[in-house]
Design a protein around this motif. Structure first.
Motif, mmCIF file in Angstrom:
data_model
loop_
_atom_site.group_PDB
_atom_site.id
_atom_site.type_symbol
_atom_site.label_atom_id
_atom_site.label_comp_id
_atom_site.label_asym_id
_atom_site.label_seq_id
_atom_site.Cartn_x
_atom_site.Cartn_y
_atom_site.Cartn_z
ATOM 1 N N TYR A 1 51.553 35.505 -35.861
ATOM 2 C CA TYR A 1 50.946 35.359 -37.189
ATOM 3 C C TYR A 1 50.357 36.698 -37.648
ATOM 4 C CZ TYR A 1 47.522 34.109 -40.743
ATOM 5 O OH TYR A 1 46.792 34.059 -41.895
ATOM 6 N N PRO B 1 45.467 29.331 -36.358
ATOM 7 C CA PRO B 1 46.558 30.283 -36.124
ATOM 8 C C PRO B 1 47.211 30.176 -34.753
ATOM 9 C CG PRO B 1 44.449 31.406 -36.054
ATOM 10 C CD PRO B 1 44.174 30.023 -36.558
ATOM 11 N N ALA C 1 54.688 29.108 -36.063
ATOM 12 C CA ALA C 1 54.942 29.615 -37.415
ATOM 13 C C ALA C 1 55.455 28.533 -38.350
ATOM 14 C CB ALA C 1 55.940 30.770 -37.350
#
Length: 332
Positions: A162, A205, A209
């Motif tokens: 990320y 996070p 993805a």
């Protein structure tokens, strides 16, 4: 005083309160703990923020209801305090993915690289790192490293990926993942969003993805809470360990919070099995017996503390704020 052999019939909350006073103890609970533990804690928060709060108190004992690396961090910052963890088996898949001897060998393969290491790692890995980062401090620290300097990022490949996509930096990623955040299903998330088309998605996070690509906000546990407070709508989909929703519902009873689903279509599979090992019974015994106790050899503690100190020096103002900001991240 002779201790009871059975906990049957004990008022655990009353006994924990008694021992808290007798031991001059502070009880810390991570957002991923069960609600009954969050509700009796002196402080509820994310791992580093809790350790720093405990460091600032005059408590003699820290009872850390979280996982082992969190309790180790508290001991690193408060070496003269007694630190107990209700269940020493409360580990972390990210920590487990990164044994120190393997991380040392990995570093040796990239001798020119600086090691930015996510706080979800053992004290031994912290001691092998240059700078520890949290999800709130990583980007600010990354921006201070020269563009031509190679960077190792571990142990979380999802957080590292990320950051690489968001900043354009080329990171050498250690291949670890959080089993909780890895369990989220893109297909089930899209089904849920179709049922609640106006509800934003807030994601940690550590998610893959394919989950972050659908998020309206990406941030740490505290950042997700602050996003919930600030949002104007009445429904939020939450892609992190679902026990954080307890704090949201307490603070914002008029809003609806929905845990993002796993592959089975519900959020139960996303409950952290390590966090769940801590119970009121184990907390009572830990305060009663002052075990299991976190002990760290002093040379190791000092080396681990160096990497934490480097983080605080480089990004002290962002630590604990949890904000990686609104994000629509695309790419591999």
């Amino acid at each position: 005083m002779e201790q009871p052999t059975s906990l049957k019939g004990l008022d655990l909350r009353a006994e924990i309160d008694r021992l808290r006073k007798e031991r001059n103890a502070v009880i810390l609970a991570h957002y991923y703990q069960k609600p009954e533990i969050q509700d009796l804690a002196d402080f509820v928060g994310d791992s580093l923020d809790l350790s720093r709060k405990a460091q600032a108190t005059d408590a003699d004992v820290i009872a850390f209801c979280g996982v082992r690396f969190m309790a180790e961090t508290a001991k690193i910052l408060s070496p003269h305090k007694t630190v107990v963890l209700p269940d020493m088996d409360a580990g972390c898949s990210l920590e487990d993915s990164c044994p120190p001897e393997q991380f040392a060998a990995f570093r040796a393969q990239h001798p020119d690289a600086i090691a930015l290491t996510y706080i979800n790692c053992s004290a031994a890995v912290k001691a092998l790192s240059d700078v520890i980062v949290t999800s709130s401090s990583a980007e600010k620290i990354l921006s201070q490293i020269p563009a031509d300097k190679p960077i190792i990022f571990g142990p979380d490949r999802n957080l590292g990926g990320y950051l690489a996509r968001k900043t354009g930096r080329d990171l050498i990623l250690w291949p670890g993942v959080c089993i909780v955040h890895e369990a989220f299903s893109e297909t089930e998330l899209l089904k849920l969003r179709a049922q609640h088309p106006d509800a934003p998605i807030a994601a940690h996070p550590e998610c893959p993805a394919v989950i972050l690509d659908h998020a309206d906000y990406v941030g740490s546990t505290r950042g997700i809470l602050e996003y919930a407070y600030a949002m104007t709508g009445d429904t939020l989909i939450v892609a992190t360990e679902p026990h954080i929703i307890h704090q949201m519902e307490k603070a914002l009873p008029d809003k609806t919070f929905i845990g993002a689903p796993g592959a089975d279509g519900n959020c139960n599979c996303n409950i952290c099995p390590y966090m769940a090992l801590n119970t009121l019974e184990k907390l009572y015994v830990a305060l009663r017996d002052l075990t299991p106790r976190i002990e760290i050899e002093e040379d190791l503690r000092l080396r681990a503390k160096n990497s934490l100190d480097a983080m605080l020096a480089m990004a002290g103002g962002t630590v604990g704020q949890g904000d990686l900001g609104p994000a629509k991240v695309t790419g591999d």
